[in-house]
Design a protein around this motif. Structure first.
Motif, PDB file in Angstrom:
ATOM      1  N   ASP A 134     -35.756  -1.941 -19.728  1.00  0.00           N
ATOM      2  CA  ASP A 134     -36.385  -1.675 -21.021  1.00  0.00           C
ATOM      3  C   ASP A 134     -35.358  -1.326 -22.098  1.00  0.00           C
ATOM      4  OD1 ASP A 134     -38.758  -2.045 -19.716  1.00  0.00           O
ATOM      5  OD2 ASP A 134     -38.995   0.099 -19.258  1.00  0.00           O
ATOM      6  N   LEU A 135     -34.109  -1.196 -21.699  1.00  0.00           N
ATOM      7  CA  LEU A 135     -33.068  -0.857 -22.673  1.00  0.00           C
ATOM      8  C   LEU A 135     -32.240  -2.089 -22.989  1.00  0.00           C
ATOM      9  CD1 LEU A 135     -31.827   2.398 -20.903  1.00  0.00           C
ATOM     10  CD2 LEU A 135     -33.251   2.278 -22.944  1.00  0.00           C
ATOM     11  N   ARG A 136     -31.596  -2.083 -24.126  1.00  0.00           N
ATOM     12  CA  ARG A 136     -30.629  -3.152 -24.387  1.00  0.00           C
ATOM     13  C   ARG A 136     -29.362  -2.812 -23.594  1.00  0.00           C
ATOM     14  NH1 ARG A 136     -28.162  -5.277 -30.209  1.00  0.00           N
ATOM     15  NH2 ARG A 136     -27.032  -7.018 -29.286  1.00  0.00           N
ATOM     16  N   ALA A 137     -28.862  -3.777 -22.859  1.00  0.00           N
ATOM     17  CA  ALA A 137     -27.661  -3.517 -22.056  1.00  0.00           C
ATOM     18  C   ALA A 137     -26.663  -4.645 -22.252  1.00  0.00           C
ATOM     19  CB  ALA A 137     -28.022  -3.383 -20.581  1.00  0.00           C
ATOM     20  N   GLY A 138     -25.421  -4.377 -21.910  1.00  0.00           N
ATOM     21  CA  GLY A 138     -24.382  -5.397 -22.060  1.00  0.00           C
ATOM     22  C   GLY A 138     -23.066  -4.692 -22.297  1.00  0.00           C
ATOM     23  N   GLN A 139     -22.158  -5.373 -23.015  1.00  0.00           N
ATOM     24  CA  GLN A 139     -20.852  -4.791 -23.321  1.00  0.00           C
ATOM     25  C   GLN A 139     -20.739  -4.533 -24.817  1.00  0.00           C
ATOM     26  OE1 GLN A 139     -20.929  -7.216 -20.893  1.00  0.00           O
ATOM     27  NE2 GLN A 139     -20.222  -5.883 -19.252  1.00  0.00           N
ATOM     28  N   ARG A 140     -20.200  -3.371 -25.135  1.00  0.00           N
ATOM     29  CA  ARG A 140     -19.962  -3.022 -26.545  1.00  0.00           C
ATOM     30  C   ARG A 140     -18.486  -2.728 -26.786  1.00  0.00           C
ATOM     31  NH1 ARG A 140     -24.539   1.265 -28.406  1.00  0.00           N
ATOM     32  NH2 ARG A 140     -24.854   1.739 -26.208  1.00  0.00           N
ATOM     33  N   ARG A 141     -18.126  -2.711 -28.044  1.00  0.00           N
ATOM     34  CA  ARG A 141     -16.794  -2.253 -28.431  1.00  0.00           C
ATOM     35  C   ARG A 141     -16.856  -0.748 -28.682  1.00  0.00           C
ATOM     36  NH1 ARG A 141     -13.126  -5.208 -31.272  1.00  0.00           N
ATOM     37  NH2 ARG A 141     -13.392  -3.771 -32.979  1.00  0.00           N
ATOM     38  N   PRO A 142     -15.720  -0.085 -28.696  1.00  0.00           N
ATOM     39  CA  PRO A 142     -15.750   1.378 -28.903  1.00  0.00           C
ATOM     40  C   PRO A 142     -16.455   1.808 -30.191  1.00  0.00           C
ATOM     41  CG  PRO A 142     -13.622   0.719 -28.038  1.00  0.00           C
ATOM     42  CD  PRO A 142     -14.376  -0.550 -28.295  1.00  0.00           C
ATOM     43  N   ASP A 143     -16.522   0.914 -31.207  1.00  0.00           N
ATOM     44  CA  ASP A 143     -17.234   1.293 -32.440  1.00  0.00           C
ATOM     45  C   ASP A 143     -18.739   1.090 -32.313  1.00  0.00           C
ATOM     46  OD1 ASP A 143     -17.661  -1.430 -32.590  1.00  0.00           O
ATOM     47  OD2 ASP A 143     -16.431  -1.755 -34.391  1.00  0.00           O
ATOM     48  N   GLY A 144     -19.204   0.598 -31.162  1.00  0.00           N
ATOM     49  CA  GLY A 144     -20.647   0.442 -30.922  1.00  0.00           C
ATOM     50  C   GLY A 144     -21.163  -0.964 -31.175  1.00  0.00           C
ATOM     51  N   SER A 145     -20.345  -1.852 -31.764  1.00  0.00           N
ATOM     52  CA  SER A 145     -20.834  -3.217 -32.019  1.00  0.00           C
ATOM     53  C   SER A 145     -20.916  -3.965 -30.677  1.00  0.00           C
ATOM     54  CB  SER A 145     -19.909  -3.947 -32.985  1.00  0.00           C
ATOM     55  OG  SER A 145     -18.596  -3.933 -32.497  1.00  0.00           O
ATOM     56  N   TRP A 146     -21.899  -4.841 -30.571  1.00  0.00           N
ATOM     57  CA  TRP A 146     -22.152  -5.516 -29.287  1.00  0.00           C
ATOM     58  C   TRP A 146     -21.273  -6.742 -29.141  1.00  0.00           C
ATOM     59  CZ3 TRP A 146     -25.292  -3.683 -25.437  1.00  0.00           C
ATOM     60  CH2 TRP A 146     -26.071  -2.581 -25.766  1.00  0.00           C
ATOM     61  N   LEU A 147     -20.652  -6.854 -27.952  1.00  0.00           N
ATOM     62  CA  LEU A 147     -19.907  -8.068 -27.623  1.00  0.00           C
ATOM     63  C   LEU A 147     -20.841  -9.066 -26.957  1.00  0.00           C
ATOM     64  CD1 LEU A 147     -16.744  -6.353 -26.111  1.00  0.00           C
ATOM     65  CD2 LEU A 147     -16.776  -7.827 -28.134  1.00  0.00           C
ATOM     66  N   THR A 148     -21.704  -8.546 -26.105  1.00  0.00           N
ATOM     67  CA  THR A 148     -22.655  -9.417 -25.416  1.00  0.00           C
ATOM     68  C   THR A 148     -23.847  -8.584 -24.949  1.00  0.00           C
ATOM     69  OG1 THR A 148     -22.945 -10.918 -23.561  1.00  0.00           O
ATOM     70  CG2 THR A 148     -21.444  -9.140 -23.194  1.00  0.00           C
ATOM     71  N   THR A 149     -25.008  -9.221 -24.921  1.00  0.00           N
ATOM     72  CA  THR A 149     -26.204  -8.539 -24.413  1.00  0.00           C
ATOM     73  C   THR A 149     -26.600  -9.207 -23.102  1.00  0.00           C
ATOM     74  OG1 THR A 149     -26.982  -8.016 -26.619  1.00  0.00           O
ATOM     75  CG2 THR A 149     -28.619  -7.987 -24.888  1.00  0.00           C
ATOM     76  N   THR A 150     -26.788  -8.388 -22.079  1.00  0.00           N
ATOM     77  CA  THR A 150     -27.170  -8.952 -20.783  1.00  0.00           C
ATOM     78  C   THR A 150     -28.586  -9.496 -20.878  1.00  0.00           C
ATOM     79  OG1 THR A 150     -25.831  -7.229 -19.781  1.00  0.00           O
ATOM     80  CG2 THR A 150     -27.294  -8.426 -18.309  1.00  0.00           C
ATOM     81  N   PRO A 151     -28.830 -10.759 -20.432  1.00  0.00           N
ATOM     82  CA  PRO A 151     -30.186 -11.292 -20.494  1.00  0.00           C
ATOM     83  C   PRO A 151     -31.120 -10.445 -19.623  1.00  0.00           C
ATOM     84  CG  PRO A 151     -28.638 -12.931 -19.618  1.00  0.00           C
ATOM     85  CD  PRO A 151     -27.869 -11.678 -19.841  1.00  0.00           C
ATOM     86  N   PRO A 152     -32.352 -10.192 -20.089  1.00  0.00           N
ATOM     87  CA  PRO A 152     -33.243  -9.287 -19.350  1.00  0.00           C
ATOM     88  C   PRO A 152     -33.438  -9.707 -17.896  1.00  0.00           C
ATOM     89  CG  PRO A 152     -34.236  -9.978 -21.434  1.00  0.00           C
ATOM     90  CD  PRO A 152     -32.950 -10.715 -21.302  1.00  0.00           C
ATOM     91  N   GLY A 153     -33.399 -11.047 -17.620  1.00  0.00           N
ATOM     92  CA  GLY A 153     -33.583 -11.516 -16.235  1.00  0.00           C
ATOM     93  C   GLY A 153     -32.528 -10.941 -15.303  1.00  0.00           C
ATOM     94  N   ALA A 154     -31.332 -10.723 -15.830  1.00  0.00           N
ATOM     95  CA  ALA A 154     -30.244 -10.223 -14.987  1.00  0.00           C
ATOM     96  C   ALA A 154     -30.410  -8.749 -14.648  1.00  0.00           C
ATOM     97  CB  ALA A 154     -28.910 -10.459 -15.684  1.00  0.00           C
ATOM     98  N   LEU A 155     -31.322  -8.079 -15.367  1.00  0.00           N
ATOM     99  CA  LEU A 155     -31.521  -6.639 -15.149  1.00  0.00           C
ATOM    100  C   LEU A 155     -32.878  -6.339 -14.546  1.00  0.00           C
ATOM    101  CD1 LEU A 155     -30.310  -5.275 -18.597  1.00  0.00           C
ATOM    102  CD2 LEU A 155     -29.076  -5.161 -16.443  1.00  0.00           C
ATOM    103  N   ARG A 156     -33.630  -7.425 -14.212  1.00  0.00           N
ATOM    104  CA  ARG A 156     -35.058  -7.192 -13.969  1.00  0.00           C
ATOM    105  C   ARG A 156     -35.338  -6.183 -12.864  1.00  0.00           C
ATOM    106  NH1 ARG A 156     -33.079 -11.429 -12.076  1.00  0.00           N
ATOM    107  NH2 ARG A 156     -33.592 -12.428 -10.122  1.00  0.00           N
ATOM    108  N   ASP A 157     -34.485  -6.140 -11.847  1.00  0.00           N
ATOM    109  CA  ASP A 157     -34.769  -5.200 -10.757  1.00  0.00           C
ATOM    110  C   ASP A 157     -33.773  -4.057 -10.692  1.00  0.00           C
ATOM    111  OD1 ASP A 157     -37.058  -6.465  -9.728  1.00  0.00           O
ATOM    112  OD2 ASP A 157     -35.797  -8.024  -8.859  1.00  0.00           O
ATOM    113  N   LEU A 158     -32.922  -3.926 -11.691  1.00  0.00           N
ATOM    114  CA  LEU A 158     -31.899  -2.872 -11.625  1.00  0.00           C
ATOM    115  C   LEU A 158     -32.525  -1.500 -11.841  1.00  0.00           C
ATOM    116  CD1 LEU A 158     -29.031  -1.716 -11.608  1.00  0.00           C
ATOM    117  CD2 LEU A 158     -28.853  -2.332 -14.028  1.00  0.00           C
ATOM    118  N   ARG A 159     -32.294  -0.634 -10.899  1.00  0.00           N
ATOM    119  CA  ARG A 159     -32.712   0.765 -11.031  1.00  0.00           C
ATOM    120  C   ARG A 159     -31.550   1.630 -10.558  1.00  0.00           C
ATOM    121  NH1 ARG A 159     -38.737   1.086  -9.716  1.00  0.00           N
ATOM    122  NH2 ARG A 159     -39.377  -1.076  -9.907  1.00  0.00           N
TER     123      ARG A 159
END
Ligand SMILES: Cc1cc2nc3c(=O)[nH]c(=O)nc-3n(C[C@H](O)[C@H](O)[C@H](O)COP(=O)(O)OP(=O)(O)OC[C@H]3O[C@@H](n4cnc5c(N)ncnc54)[C@H](O)[C@@H]3O)c2cc1C
Length: 394
Positions: A71-96
């Motif tokens: 339910d959260l936006r996930a992926g990689q960010r830069r130290p200033d908080g800008s997003w480099l990439t957002t993980t597609p929700p399918g890749a996180l569907r079962d992550l707990r």
């Protein structure tokens, strides 16, 4: 069938659960005098959940896990908080995310009373199934020995030509906040130059976080919490808040290592290696524990074909056990060794710190299409234990 499981980590306990469900007479021998009371977080992905379901503890483990990562936006960010990439929700569907100690307790609770013997330091386990403990006057004979004794496995070393471990060049700090912290709708990792930070929520809103830095394995740090604040404390929020809300005494650091080279076999006679003992990998894909659980579910599934033979002290048909162990060895090397290689590569890229390599890395991340990220995640996460007639088992 009499089974000794050496080591009561996640892998050993999952194997014990799976084999005991089949009717085997299982003893878990653990050198620590008690289960761990504290610990850090653990990411469990779809493949780990499939393995936990197969050994009979999926529902109990889900009950102590957080359910919010997708339910959260996930992926990689830069130290200033800008997003480099957002993980597609399918890749996180079962992550707990679970608290490690909670998962270990769920696994222990699923075992019959007296299965786990704490304070049992195994000094020798022979391929014939003879196991000796430091406290034992004599050795005990088992039909199967599952060596789940971790990255510095004494049993693996006793086989000779042990590749040993390789320090990755970076170390990781881990912590859990004392109370819930608002993640501001996002989780995942932030990548700087030679340093990283990542976070994800636990079930109760507290947050599990880790920080990684390139450094010598033997570096001496006076104050681990202060070292993390120095590294990433001025990065985007909520990193500073997470660190401020973590007890300094609860921050631990581990040098990150993996197996120096892949093993030619996970099996010697009636002994099999499982988990980190077999394929210790860097944590860059969050897969070491998940793969240990897959090992456990695979071993139980393959021996499950001998179900009638496994009950109590019955002597199993040696040829059928041999075949099942040979299949375990082949299937698990084929599955885990490429994942370990990939984890090592991801770690190298993530720890880039050069003035040229960091912008190149960031540009490559920005340019990676979500479909490629999704495909890479599915290769690891879409896994099921072998079933009868499974084409993976000839
Ligand atoms: C920083 C970091 C973050 C990680 N994050 C994740 C993650 O998010 N998700 C994930 O899946 N994995 C993660 N991992 C990897 C994961 O922690 C391991 O892969 C996993 O714990 C391995 O489990 P195991 O049961 O094989 O070994 P261990 O957990 O190491 O257990 C081995 C057990 O054997 C016992 N033992 C050792 N020798 C003997 C002996 N001679 N006699 C009796 N007992 C013995 C030990 O005391 C121990 O209890 C991470 C690792 C690190 C370092």
């Amino acid at each position: 069938m009499k089974v000794a499981v050496v080591g009561a980590g996640i892998g050993g306990l999952a194997a014990a659960c799976g084999l005991q469900r089949l009717g085997a007479d299982v003893s878990v021998l653990e050198r620590a005098v008690a289960p761990p009371a504290s610990g850090s977080g653990l990411s469990v992905f779809g493949n780990g959940w499939a393995a936990l379901d197969a050994v009979g503890v999926g529902d109990a483990a889900r009950a102590v896990a957080g359910g919010q990562v997708r339910d959260l936006r996930a992926g990689q960010r830069r130290p200033d908080g800008s997003w480099l990439t957002t993980t597609p929700p399918g890749a996180l569907r079962d992550l707990r995310i679970l608290h490690r100690a909670d998962l270990q307790q769920v696994l222990l609770d699923a075992l019959a009373p007296g299965t786990a013997r704490f304070g049992a330091d195994v000094t020798e386990a022979l391929p014939s199934g003879e196991v000796t403990t430091a406290a034992g006057a004599s050795s005990e004979r088992f039909d199967l020995v599952v060596a789940a004794d971790g990255i510095r496995s004494r049993i693996r070393a006793s086989w000779g030509r042990d590749p040993g471990t390789r320090y990755s060049g970076y170390s990781a700090w881990r912590g859990i906040t004392r109370e819930p912290v608002d993640l501001l709708g996002a989780a995942g990792e932030t990548w700087g130059a030679g340093r990283r930070f990542g976070c994800a929520p636990l079930r109760d809103g507290r947050v599990y976080w880790f920080a990684v830095a390139t450094m010598p394995a033997t570096a001496v740090v006076q104050d681990e919490h202060a070292a993390v604040v120095d590294l990433v404390g001025d990065w985007h929020e909520p990193i500073g808040s997470l660190l401020a809300c973590t007890d300094p005494a609860a921050v631990v650091r581990h040098p990150v290592s993996d197996l120096a080279r892949p093993l030619p076999s996970f099996r010697r006679g009636r002994t099999v290696l499982l988990g980190d003992a077999a394929h210790a990998m860097t944590p860059d894909l969050g897969q070491g524990g998940n793969q240990a659980m897959e090992d456990a579910a695979t071993l139980a599934a393959l021996l499950g074909g001998l179900r009638g033979d496994l009950h109590g002290y019955a002597q199993p048909d040696p040829d059928r056990v041999d075949r099942a162990l040979a299949d375990y060895d082949r299937l698990r090397r084929r599955r885990t060794q490429p994942i370990a290689r990939r984890a090592r590569t991801v770690g190298r890229v993530a720890q880039a710190r050069g003035r040229v390599t960091v912008p190149l890395r960031d540009a490559a991340l920005r340019a990676t299409p979500p479909s490629a990220l999704d495909r890479a995640a599915r290769v690891v996460q879409d896994w099921r234990p072998p079933a009868p007639g499974d084409p993976r088992v000839p």
